[in-house]
Write an enzyme that holds these catalytic residues in place. Structure first.
Site: not given
Length: 487
Positions: A177, A230-231, A235, A385
């Site tokens: 994906k 990813g974030s 996650g 972040e």
């Protein structure tokens, strides 16, 4: 404008079961360049079923046989190099040189795991030294099974390679994906699969968002492992879904990486490495060294050198060879970064460079390269972040203070140490809580070296032999020494 309403399942482009459409935008022109149909759980079910059908035959191939296809991926991507560089730049906002690095690193990754697949053949059935007489044990490595691979938007081609190449080398079949923000470059992987004759169902590619594809993929009972980049928020949702079925996960999540500049560093050389660590890809890099920790004796000349270099950065059309920094990849990400800049203003952070020092292009999702100094450790900009071209700096008085400050973070993905003394740089690097530490260099991410972080930066490792192991189960056959082995 392209209308992309098909999913790649079982080596065929078939109409998506989904009904929603998602716009794909050029971040420089801010124009919609494509529309993709957002897939739904029915697409996931069809793709997983195809991967399950393909698994028995694919896993029975030797590593050397699978390596032929991995080399094929590398060859095909090389032939498409110029086309994919421009496509990545248009969809992602990367300048051409950065898009080239993304693609070339992906090609190198497929080549590396072709070699790893061949080596895997040599590891199968190895005898293990035992103290017990009359007993023999040998070790095999079996593929995990059907894997779900979920990739981010900041480095589409290379992050998919980091997952797909070792998964295929191990003998797994995959459902990939891509991010709904940058789906265009990775669609080429389906075209490559057809070109090289990859067997049906080994690679299935689904376009869509987290709700339609990502969450159903992570929760599907036919998936044996999920790899996500990813974030932290997403996650952790992937991990919860995997926990419901006790399956494995590999997670590469957030970062707030430090770059330490010691008293014996050359400020001019250090400035070049600092710039590369934070303003590459407009700061949209998980390992961005966004916390600058500099010895007070060299802080002022370093800030001056950084200001000069920031002023010289050319912002503009990423397809222009003279552009140094393109726009952020999406309007949403620009708003996220702007929210942090508003916090900085409220906190009264001391500005070295920001948007007040330059005129931004009249179009595109641009944020000015920004540098704050003497940022308090309590500031959200120091601790969170940002994922944009924003650098926060603090000065320290000695090595121990620098190490403590660098490690004072919930993340631990990467770090950089700059020192005129290589032994000092190595000594500091050994004490940092990070998966990758660069010593007196730019950020070198190589196929042979593992990638992943400590603490909240994720679980597991990609790249190197560790990346292959992430898609393998270890099996031991134990029995009488005269039992033989008919494999």
């Amino acid at each position: 404008m392209q209308r992309l309403d098909q999913q790649f399942i079982d080596n065929q482009w078939i109409p998506s079961r989904g009904e929603r459409r998602l716009p794909v935008t050029d971040p420089y022109t801010e124009q919609v360049i494509a529309e993709v149909t957002a897939g739904d759980p029915a697409d996931v079910a069809a793709a997983v079923a195809a991967a399950q059908r393909a698994l028995p035959a694919w896993r029975e191939l030797s590593g050397a046989q699978r390596a032929i296809y991995l080399d094929g991926f590398a060859d095909s991507l090389t032939r498409r190099r110029e086309e994919l560089i421009r496509l990545s730049s248009t969809n992602n906002g990367k300048v051409l040189d950065e898009a080239a690095i993304d693609l070339d690193d992906a090609i190198a990754c497929y080549r590396y795991y072709a070699g790893q697949a061949r080596e895997l053949d040599q590891r199968q059935g190895r005898l293990i030294a035992l103290e017990m007489e009359g007993v023999e044990a040998c070790c095999y490595h079996d593929p995990v099974g059907v894997v779900g691979l979920i990739t981010p938007w900041n480095f589409p081609l290379v992050t998919s390679a980091w997952k797909l190449a070792p998964a295929l080398a191990a003998g797994c079949t995959a459902v990939l994906k891509p991010s709904e923000v940058t789906p265009l470059p990775e669609r080429a992987l389906a075209e490559v699969a057809l070109e090289i004759g990859l067997p049906q169902g080994v690679l299935n590619l689904l376009q869509g968002d987290g709700a339609g594809i990502g969450a159903p993929l992570a929760a599907h009972p036919g998936i044996d492992k999920v790899s996500f980049t990813g974030s932290n928020r997403v996650g952790e949702a992937v991990m919860r879904a995997a926990a419901e079925r006790s399956i494995g996960v590999s997670l590469e999540l957030g970062g707030k990486s430090p770059i330490i500049v010691m008293v014996d560093a050359d400020p001019e050389q250090a400035a070049d490495w600092v710039m590369a660590g934070i303003y590459f890809n407009a700061g949209q890099i998980c390992s961005a060294t966004s916390r600058l920790i500099v010895h007070e004796a060299v802080a002022e000349p370093l800030y001056a050198a950084l200001a000069e270099r920031i002023d010289a950065l050319v912002l503009g059309n990423p397809l222009d060879a003279d552009t140094d920094m393109g726009p952020l990849t999406s309007a949403r990400q620009r708003e996220n970064v702007r929210a942090y800049l508003a916090m900085a203003e409220q906190e009264g952070l001391l500005v070295v460079r920001d948007a007040s020092h330059r005129e931004l292009p009249g179009q595109g999702y641009f944020v000015a390269p920004t540098l704050y100094r003497d940022v308090p450790v309590e500031s959200r900009l120091w601790r969170e972040e940002i994922f944009g071209p924003v650098l926060c700096a603090r000065s320290v008085t000695d090595e121990n203070e620098a190490i403590a400050l660098a490690n004072d973070s919930e993340f631990g993905l990467a770090a950089t140490v700059i020192s005129g003394d290589s032994r000092r740089a190595s000594r500091i690097g050994r004490q940092l809580q990070a998966g990758s530490v660069w010593l007196n260099s730019e950020q070198l991410v190589l196929p042979e070296t593992g990638w992943g972080g400590f603490k909240r930066s994720g679980i597991g490792r990609e790249l190197g032999p560790w990346g292959l192991s992430a898609y393998l189960e270890v099996k031991h056959l134990v029995g009488p020494a005269d039992g033989g082995d008919d494999t």
